[in-house]
Scaffold this active site. Structure first.
Site, PDB file in Angstrom:
ATOM      1  N   CYS A  43       0.819  -1.213   0.000  1.00 16.52           N
ATOM      2  CA  CYS A  43       0.000   0.000   0.000  1.00 16.52           C
ATOM      3  C   CYS A  43       0.856   1.267   0.000  1.00 16.52           C
ATOM      4  CB  CYS A  43      -0.923   0.015   1.217  1.00 16.52           C
ATOM      5  SG  CYS A  43      -2.096  -1.345   1.223  1.00 16.52           S
ATOM      6  N   GLY A 244      -5.682  -4.490 -12.475  1.00 20.52           N
ATOM      7  CA  GLY A 244      -6.097  -5.608 -11.632  1.00 20.52           C
ATOM      8  C   GLY A 244      -4.984  -6.628 -11.475  1.00 20.52           C
ATOM      9  N   ASP A 283      -3.740 -13.265  -1.063  1.00 25.91           N
ATOM     10  CA  ASP A 283      -4.301 -12.880  -2.361  1.00 25.91           C
ATOM     11  C   ASP A 283      -4.541 -14.054  -3.300  1.00 25.91           C
ATOM     12  OD1 ASP A 283      -3.990 -10.365  -1.338  1.00 25.91           O
ATOM     13  OD2 ASP A 283      -2.551  -9.660  -2.837  1.00 25.91           O
TER      14      ASP A 283
END
Length: 364
Positions: A43, A244, A283
């Site tokens: 992030c 994505g 993920d």
């Protein structure tokens, strides 16, 4: 002594290792990771590009050496898992330095290989000046290229959270920035009226937004010069592909594991796969939505950390379940914070709820 083999060492993998060693220090824990970096803050990458974070070391929580010393787990970098033999309880990994294959036995295997940026098979995606934003090397490459090339214009393809934060930080570097997306709105998962508010805010601060726009290719002979779309050409000295991510599970296709349509691994509430003594988190795994109980893919560091904690307790012999995800996401725009959690209006109606909506204006 129980041998736990963990594939992948960013959020979920390192969390499993650290907590499991705290719970049962006598467990032999080995992390295999393809990258040189582990435990980094994905992030924070856009803010390294924008010099808000000036030191690369501040986005890397732990080095392999520091992590091993702190936890007692062993970390081997430059190892790419290429085969899982669930019957023989081994994983074959390629040593990227030597090219040789190495075999690692396990009593329990944790798959936490994460996901990689989607790069479409379009003309120009391999030109200089075209970047993804997934690892510290990606962020460093973009940051250095912007400074070295004297870039003036940028296109961010993809209006998700990382894409928008990259756009903000490129704007801070003085570039003329356009965000484009095939979808009818940026900020996926937000109700349309809030996404529209975000778009108006972006345009007010000088970021161009082009939605319902399809990328057809990147122009330029040696380096990026523009993005060709179905609505025309957008000049771009720099292009960031933020279209994505795709779970890193291709090497597991012949194992008998059960997958979702997007290639993520299906797990139960204790993060177990359908194969004995094989688990998955982060993920690359599909968990459940806490509100509806339906399957949900939530590729977020926060979810990966919580899944890792639960899985460590399961491996330590405790009866634990992961309650599921709420779909929480936060994005910073220039001078504006935006966040969402739970079901948006469309998702709530689809789940069978009788919905009323209220807009409340409050202080932050």
């Amino acid at each position: 002594m129980m041998r736990v083999l963990i594939l992948g060492g960013v959020a979920a993998g390192t969390k499993v290792a650290a907590k499991l060693k705290r719970l049962r220090f006598d467990t032999e824990v080995l992390i295999l990771t393809k990258d040189a970096d582990i435990s980094y803050a994905g992030c924070g990458l856009p803010y390294y590009v924008g010099d808000v974070i000036t030191d690369r070391e501040k986005i890397i929580v732990n080095t392999p050496e520091k992590f091993a010393a702190l936890t007692g787990a062993k970390v081997l970098t430059g190892r790419e898992a290429v085969k899982l033999d669930a019957a023989g309880k081994t994983v074959t990994a390629k040593n990227l330095a030597t090219g040789e294959e190495e075999v690692y036995p396990y009593d329990a295997c944790v798959i936490s290989t994460g996901a990689s940026s989607i790069v479409p098979p379009l003309q120009g995606v391999n030109l200089k000046g075209v970047f993804t934003m997934r690892t510290p090397d990606d962020a460093e490459g973009l940051k250095n290229y912007v400074k070295a090339s004297g870039a003036k214009t940028a296109v961010v393809a993809g209006g998700g959270f990382i894409g928008l934060e990259v756009a903000e930080n490129l704007l801070e570097q003085g570039l003329d920035v356009t965000v484009m997306d095939m979808a009818p709105q940026v900020m996926p998962g937000f109700d349309p009226e809030f996404a529209a508010y975000g778009t108006r805010h972006l345009e007010k601060v000088g970021i161009h937004v082009s939605t319902s726009t399809k990328m057809e290719g990147i122009t330029g002979s040696e380096k990026a010069e523009g993005v060709q779309t179905d609505k025309g050409l957008i000049p771009a000295d720099v292009v960031v592909l933020s279209l994505g991510i795709r779970p890193n599970t291709a090497f597991l296709k012949e194992t008998g594991l059960e997958f979702a349509k997007n290639g993520a691994i299906l797990v139960d509430k204790s993060l177990r796969t359908n194969l004995p003594d094989v688990y998955a988190a982060g993920d690359c795994a599909v968990v459940s939505n806490r509100l509806t109980g339906e399957r949900a893919w939530a590729p977020m560091g926060s979810a990966a950390n919580m899944e890792g904690r639960v899985l460590a307790e399961v491996l330590a012999g405790r009866e634990k379940e992961f309650a599921g995800v709420l779909g929480t996401a936060v994005v910073k725009l220039p001078g504006l914070n935006a966040a969402r959690t739970g079901l948006n209006e469309a998702a709530a109606r689809a789940a069978g709820y009788d919905v009323e909506t209220v807009v409340a204006v409050n202080d932050d």
